[in-house]
Motif scaffolding. Structure first.
Motif, PDB file in Angstrom:
ATOM      1  N   ALA A 211     -45.059  -1.236  94.901  1.00 61.86           N
ATOM      2  CA  ALA A 211     -43.737  -2.486  94.036  1.00 61.86           C
ATOM      3  C   ALA A 211     -43.951  -3.202  93.804  1.00 61.86           C
ATOM      4  CB  ALA A 211     -42.513  -1.600  94.447  1.00 61.86           C
ATOM      5  N   THR A 212     -44.111  -4.321  93.004  1.00 57.24           N
ATOM      6  CA  THR A 212     -44.376  -5.358  92.868  1.00 57.24           C
ATOM      7  C   THR A 212     -42.864  -6.005  93.880  1.00 57.24           C
ATOM      8  OG1 THR A 212     -43.139  -6.203  90.933  1.00 57.24           O
ATOM      9  CG2 THR A 212     -45.185  -5.526  90.810  1.00 57.24           C
ATOM     10  N   LEU A 213     -43.022  -7.355  94.168  1.00 53.03           N
ATOM     11  CA  LEU A 213     -41.988  -8.322  95.455  1.00 53.03           C
ATOM     12  C   LEU A 213     -40.681  -8.795  93.977  1.00 53.03           C
ATOM     13  CD1 LEU A 213     -43.477 -10.329  97.114  1.00 53.03           C
ATOM     14  CD2 LEU A 213     -42.808  -8.548  98.132  1.00 53.03           C
ATOM     15  N   ASP A 214     -40.997  -8.288  92.211  1.00 47.48           N
ATOM     16  CA  ASP A 214     -39.833  -8.071  91.348  1.00 47.48           C
ATOM     17  C   ASP A 214     -39.093  -7.205  91.581  1.00 47.48           C
ATOM     18  OD1 ASP A 214     -40.175 -10.870  91.480  1.00 47.48           O
ATOM     19  OD2 ASP A 214     -41.676 -10.658  89.969  1.00 47.48           O
ATOM     20  N   ASP A 215     -39.727  -5.924  92.181  1.00 47.75           N
ATOM     21  CA  ASP A 215     -39.319  -4.951  91.971  1.00 47.75           C
ATOM     22  C   ASP A 215     -38.202  -4.737  92.740  1.00 47.75           C
ATOM     23  OD1 ASP A 215     -40.182  -4.242  89.612  1.00 47.75           O
ATOM     24  OD2 ASP A 215     -42.403  -3.302  90.543  1.00 47.75           O
ATOM     25  N   ILE A 216     -38.928  -4.963  93.964  1.00 46.07           N
ATOM     26  CA  ILE A 216     -38.387  -5.040  95.002  1.00 46.07           C
ATOM     27  C   ILE A 216     -36.386  -5.364  95.541  1.00 46.07           C
ATOM     28  CG2 ILE A 216     -38.101  -4.871  97.856  1.00 46.07           C
ATOM     29  CD1 ILE A 216     -41.307  -5.249  97.899  1.00 46.07           C
ATOM     30  N   LEU A 217     -36.395  -6.129  94.655  1.00 45.47           N
ATOM     31  CA  LEU A 217     -34.604  -6.884  94.973  1.00 45.47           C
ATOM     32  C   LEU A 217     -34.013  -7.464  96.259  1.00 45.47           C
ATOM     33  CD1 LEU A 217     -33.409  -4.672  91.295  1.00 45.47           C
ATOM     34  CD2 LEU A 217     -34.453  -7.184  91.020  1.00 45.47           C
ATOM     35  N   LEU A 218     -34.770  -7.879  97.050  1.00 42.05           N
ATOM     36  CA  LEU A 218     -33.909  -7.675  98.150  1.00 42.05           C
ATOM     37  C   LEU A 218     -33.010  -8.432  98.180  1.00 42.05           C
ATOM     38  CD1 LEU A 218     -37.693  -9.496 100.069  1.00 42.05           C
ATOM     39  CD2 LEU A 218     -36.620  -6.838 100.268  1.00 42.05           C
ATOM     40  N   ASP A 219     -33.536  -9.357  96.989  1.00 41.30           N
ATOM     41  CA  ASP A 219     -31.281 -10.259  97.062  1.00 41.30           C
ATOM     42  C   ASP A 219     -29.976  -9.231  96.985  1.00 41.30           C
ATOM     43  OD1 ASP A 219     -32.525  -9.971  94.634  1.00 41.30           O
ATOM     44  OD2 ASP A 219     -30.299 -11.554  94.118  1.00 41.30           O
ATOM     45  N   ILE A 220     -30.469  -7.829  96.370  1.00 44.19           N
ATOM     46  CA  ILE A 220     -28.452  -7.286  96.159  1.00 44.19           C
ATOM     47  C   ILE A 220     -28.637  -6.285  97.340  1.00 44.19           C
ATOM     48  CG2 ILE A 220     -28.661  -7.300  93.720  1.00 44.19           C
ATOM     49  CD1 ILE A 220     -30.832  -4.361  93.653  1.00 44.19           C
ATOM     50  N   ARG A 221     -29.389  -6.891  98.608  1.00 42.55           N
ATOM     51  CA  ARG A 221     -29.050  -5.722  99.052  1.00 42.55           C
ATOM     52  C   ARG A 221     -28.531  -6.392 100.640  1.00 42.55           C
ATOM     53  NH1 ARG A 221     -31.599  -1.152  96.842  1.00 42.55           N
ATOM     54  NH2 ARG A 221     -33.545  -1.510  96.303  1.00 42.55           N
ATOM     55  N   ASP A 222     -27.548  -5.504 101.313  1.00 42.12           N
ATOM     56  CA  ASP A 222     -26.875  -5.818 102.805  1.00 42.12           C
ATOM     57  C   ASP A 222     -27.974  -5.791 104.095  1.00 42.12           C
ATOM     58  OD1 ASP A 222     -24.682  -6.302 101.121  1.00 42.12           O
ATOM     59  OD2 ASP A 222     -24.116  -4.039 102.048  1.00 42.12           O
ATOM     60  N   VAL A 223     -29.318  -4.958 104.165  1.00 38.98           N
ATOM     61  CA  VAL A 223     -29.688  -5.281 105.480  1.00 38.98           C
ATOM     62  C   VAL A 223     -31.316  -4.561 104.037  1.00 38.98           C
ATOM     63  CG1 VAL A 223     -30.887  -3.681 107.803  1.00 38.98           C
ATOM     64  CG2 VAL A 223     -28.235  -4.315 106.994  1.00 38.98           C
ATOM     65  N   VAL A 224     -31.988  -5.552 105.077  1.00 33.85           N
ATOM     66  CA  VAL A 224     -33.998  -4.977 104.741  1.00 33.85           C
ATOM     67  C   VAL A 224     -34.238  -4.262 105.891  1.00 33.85           C
ATOM     68  CG1 VAL A 224     -35.483  -5.584 103.706  1.00 33.85           C
ATOM     69  CG2 VAL A 224     -33.673  -6.345 102.560  1.00 33.85           C
ATOM     70  N   ILE A 225     -35.019  -3.498 105.977  1.00 37.12           N
ATOM     71  CA  ILE A 225     -35.867  -3.121 107.024  1.00 37.12           C
ATOM     72  C   ILE A 225     -38.118  -3.358 106.299  1.00 37.12           C
ATOM     73  CG2 ILE A 225     -36.927  -1.612 108.895  1.00 37.12           C
ATOM     74  CD1 ILE A 225     -34.176   0.117 108.198  1.00 37.12           C
ATOM     75  N   TRP A 226     -38.079  -4.278 107.022  1.00 32.04           N
ATOM     76  CA  TRP A 226     -39.673  -4.389 106.241  1.00 32.04           C
ATOM     77  C   TRP A 226     -40.702  -3.302 107.864  1.00 32.04           C
ATOM     78  CZ3 TRP A 226     -40.574  -8.218 101.961  1.00 32.04           C
ATOM     79  CH2 TRP A 226     -41.778  -7.852 101.180  1.00 32.04           C
ATOM     80  N   ASN A 227     -40.997  -2.704 107.354  1.00 25.94           N
ATOM     81  CA  ASN A 227     -41.848  -2.010 108.209  1.00 25.94           C
ATOM     82  C   ASN A 227     -43.071  -2.149 108.146  1.00 25.94           C
ATOM     83  OD1 ASN A 227     -43.340  -0.348 110.150  1.00 25.94           O
ATOM     84  ND2 ASN A 227     -43.262   1.690 108.398  1.00 25.94           N
ATOM     85  N   THR A 228     -44.674  -2.881 108.428  1.00 23.57           N
ATOM     86  CA  THR A 228     -45.939  -3.096 108.642  1.00 23.57           C
ATOM     87  C   THR A 228     -46.359  -2.199 109.016  1.00 23.57           C
ATOM     88  OG1 THR A 228     -46.378  -4.936 110.690  1.00 23.57           O
ATOM     89  CG2 THR A 228     -45.435  -5.702 108.774  1.00 23.57           C
ATOM     90  N   GLY A 229     -45.722  -1.452 109.917  1.00 23.88           N
ATOM     91  CA  GLY A 229     -46.566  -0.154 111.059  1.00 23.88           C
ATOM     92  C   GLY A 229     -47.398  -0.744 111.645  1.00 23.88           C
ATOM     93  N   SER A 230     -48.908   0.157 111.798  1.00 27.59           N
ATOM     94  CA  SER A 230     -49.799  -0.664 112.268  1.00 27.59           C
ATOM     95  C   SER A 230     -50.959  -1.273 111.626  1.00 27.59           C
ATOM     96  CB  SER A 230     -50.380   0.732 112.985  1.00 27.59           C
ATOM     97  OG  SER A 230     -51.228   1.782 112.080  1.00 27.59           O
ATOM     98  N   ALA A 231     -50.579  -1.821 110.895  1.00 30.86           N
ATOM     99  CA  ALA A 231     -50.760  -3.147 110.078  1.00 30.86           C
ATOM    100  C   ALA A 231     -51.382  -3.685 110.620  1.00 30.86           C
ATOM    101  CB  ALA A 231     -50.902  -3.363 108.259  1.00 30.86           C
ATOM    102  N   ASP A 232     -52.245  -4.880 111.693  1.00 33.42           N
ATOM    103  CA  ASP A 232     -52.510  -5.266 112.230  1.00 33.42           C
ATOM    104  C   ASP A 232     -53.423  -6.179 111.543  1.00 33.42           C
ATOM    105  OD1 ASP A 232     -51.561  -3.874 114.878  1.00 33.42           O
ATOM    106  OD2 ASP A 232     -53.428  -3.909 115.966  1.00 33.42           O
ATOM    107  N   GLY A 233     -52.776  -7.825 111.323  1.00 30.46           N
ATOM    108  CA  GLY A 233     -53.097  -8.744 110.738  1.00 30.46           C
ATOM    109  C   GLY A 233     -53.464  -8.715 109.284  1.00 30.46           C
ATOM    110  N   ASN A 234     -52.535  -7.973 108.603  1.00 29.60           N
ATOM    111  CA  ASN A 234     -52.892  -7.843 107.336  1.00 29.60           C
ATOM    112  C   ASN A 234     -51.585  -6.670 106.922  1.00 29.60           C
ATOM    113  OD1 ASN A 234     -53.754  -7.739 104.703  1.00 29.60           O
ATOM    114  ND2 ASN A 234     -53.564  -5.514 104.717  1.00 29.60           N
TER     115      ASN A 234
END
Length: 634
Positions: free
Chosen positions: A249-272
């Motif tokens: 998904a592109t950042l435009d597809d995510i539509l963050l601004d219409i959400r009340d809460v966003v969970i952003w999980n990078t997991g174990s992606a150290d440095g990336n």
């Protein structure tokens, strides 16, 4: 079946029986901890052939071998491409069939201005069916639901004939679904029933969220499948949510601004974990006044010295740790109590240590056992936005027993807080001194009194001063509890700033109730702190200006001089370096006739210590200018 320990491959062979139907269904379900390939070898008369069945990340594979009646046999060969020396389990289902009609894809359009079906809007639903069995002469479909507030105005469609291995959709005759204004928000469940060749049917369930899902989980772990803990916590909330895989998904597809809460999980992606563009998108999301739960292994180290971590969250990266037991901070709305514990199974990867930069809106929620100044879960809370920051991979949460929180419990606690309606204390109103106040303090008896008002009588008030109004990072704080007045003495200010001339500072007050903080506006004030000159009463009144030699000189740490003043005079005593730069202001003001003791301990205007070297002390009294050389030796 089980693969033997010493092999990464085995096989299952099936011979076609005399009563077999036209097609062979092959379904594979492997252990998702391993990478699999699935090959099929066929024997048809004298012809041997084969093909490979795609296996997804969940280790699932599916295929249909058509015209099975023309084959003698088939051999299915599961292959483990990454073996670790243990048994790898899989389930293989083989079945001869006549017909197999499945839903292949569902797409929909809504009449509103975003891609989510909201109250008062209409859904146009296009269904694609896939035929894996024999050719079907007639396929039709119907859709139904029991969801309150939803009316299906066109619930039937015709796909027509569908040949073997072909797709068909109802683009020319979509299902039409009307959503009322008083519909119950949340997940709506529909049954889609396909009827083929007049009497055979297959029903599949389809779900869609009515209204914009208030919670969005951005799965940005690069395919590591670390989102399970978040999903368990989300399910326990009984609030609709959506998961978007960042890799597709592109950042435009995510539509963050219409959400009340966003969970952003990078997991174990150290440095990336977060790109520069993603950091900017997150900052824009926070600027819009929303709430964020961000989590990932070594995310603190990755964001060290970034605007996002330092300026938006008022947090700082404080190094690396190997220990992994965290305790909740007493009274914190997320940590709740020190009895709330997290055990992190870290192995050799370790964990980040974080602390705040001093802004009271930023605080620890879980601290390291034995170190209450550093932690791995921090919280920023203001009327502008709220953030919970976890500097670990959620898969690392491994409670050894029931006294520790699970990942589900922890996520539930965080999201319950971020979804709650927080009530902030009333903001204190500053009274005196007003902004722009100027004061000179010349002796230990001098003070500056500060007062303010606050309608929140239960609030815990803390007075603070700082020298940079851009950030609330206090140089001095004093908890006055429910008192609305405090004072700063000459000695306190001298210990903080040394002897200063017109130093600009700012003061304010913040109030805390139940872990939430409101901060007043800031008032500026300028202070001059002069050295205290003591009068030597044992010496007769002088009749001329005079400055004695310094003793000791060279000196370390302090030297003294005496200054004779024959009449009331305005006196200004300063110290300069050999470049002519003013480095210290010892005294300034009107002094009566007398002999005064002067001392200097090498403290500079910025409250730092002078280095070894030669300095010039100048005493200015009207038109009189007296100088002495001072030598500091350390």
């Amino acid at each position: 079946n089980k693969l033997p320990d010493h092999l990464g491959v085995n096989y299952v062979k099936i011979n076609r029986g005399s009563g077999s139907q036209d097609n062979l269904l092959i379904q594979f379900d492997g252990d998702a901890n391993y990478n699999w390939k699935l090959k099929v070898y066929t024997h048809q008369g004298t012809l041997d052939d084969g093909f490979e069945i795609p296996v997804d990340l969940n280790a699932d594979g599916f295929a249909v071998l058509n015209n099975w009646t023309s084959y003698n046999s088939a051999t299915i060969n599961p292959i483990v491409t990454s073996a670790g020396g243990a048994n790898m389990n899989y389930i293989l289902t083989l079945m001869s069939i006549e017909n197999l009609l499945l839903l292949d894809d569902i797409e929909f359009d809504v009449s509103g201005d975003n891609p989510y079906p909201d109250p008062g809007e209409t859904i146009s639903l296009i269904v694609t069916v896939a035929n894996y069995g024999n050719t079907l002469s007639s396929v039709s479909g119907e859709i139904s639901t029991n969801h309150e507030g939803i009316t299906i105005t066109d619930g039937s469609t015709v796909f027509g004939a569908v040949a073997t291995n072909e797709l068909s959709d109802n683009t020319n005759d979509p299902f039409i679904i009307d959503i009322s204004e008083n519909v119950e928000l949340g997940m709506a469940v529909f049954d889609i029933t396909l009827t083929f060749d007049g009497n055979e049917t297959v029903t599949e369930e389809w779900q869609i969220n009515i209204g914009i899902p208030p919670i969005l989980l951005v799965d940005d772990d690069n395919g590591d499948n670390t989102e399970e803990g978040f999903v368990a916590g989300l399910d326990s909330l009984n609030i609709s949510y959506e998961i978007i895989d960042r890799t597709s998904a592109t950042l435009d597809d995510i539509l963050l601004d219409i959400r009340d809460v966003v969970i952003w999980n990078t997991g174990s992606a150290d440095g990336n974990g977060l790109s520069a563009v993603e950091k900017n998108v997150i900052k824009e999301y926070l600027d819009s006044g929303k709430n964020l739960f961000i989590s990932g292994s070594h995310l603190g180290e990755e964001l060290a010295d970034s605007e996002l971590l330092n300026d938006y969250l008022e947090m700082r990266y404080a190094g690396f740790r190997t220990g992994g037991i965290l305790r909740g901070v007493e009274g914190d709305p997320v940590g709740v109590s020190s009895d709330n514990k997290l055990f992190l199974s870290l192995g050799s990867v370790g964990i980040d240590s974080l602390s705040t930069l001093g802004d009271p809106r930023s605080s620890l929620s879980f601290y390291y056992n034995g170190d209450e100044e550093h932690g791995a879960v921090l919280r920023y809370s203001s009327p502008d936005y709220r953030v919970v920051f976890s500097s670990f991979n959620m898969n690392a949460v491994s409670p050894p027993n029931s006294t520790f929180l699970s990942d589900k419990d922890y996520v539930y606690s965080v999201l319950s807080y971020l979804m709650s309606d927080v009530v902030y204390p009333q903001t204190p109103t500053l009274s005196l001194p007003v902004s722009g106040h100027v004061d000179t303090l010349m002796s230990s008896s001098d003070i500056i009194e500060f007062s303010w008002s606050n309608s929140n009588l239960e609030g815990n008030n803390t007075f603070f001063i700082l020298d940079d109004p851009e950030f609330i990072r206090p140089l001095f704080t004093h908890n006055t509890q429910n008192e609305l007045i405090t004072e700063l003495s000459y000695d306190t200010l001298l210990s903080l700033f040394g002897y200063v001339d017109n130093k600009e500072l700012y003061w304010g007050v913040y109030t805390e109730v139940d872990g939430e903080v409101s901060i007043s506006d800031l008032n500026s004030f300028d202070i001059t702190i002069m050295n205290v000159l003591s009068v030597d009463d044992n010496i007769h009144a002088p009749n001329q200006f005079h400055l004695s030699n310094a003793y000791p000189n060279p000196f370390n740490p302090r030297t003294s001089l005496s200054l004779s003043i024959p009449k009331l005079s305005f006196v200004n005593i300063k110290v300069y370096d050999l470049m002519g730069r003013e480095i210290a202001n010892i005294a300034k003001g009107n002094f009566d006739q007398g002999v005064y003791n002067i001392s200097w301990d090498g403290t500079l205007k910025d409250n730092s210590n002078a280095t070894s070297g030669v300095y010039i002390l100048i005493a200015e009294m009207g038109e009189q200018l007296l100088t002495k050389k001072l030598i500091l030796m350390k």
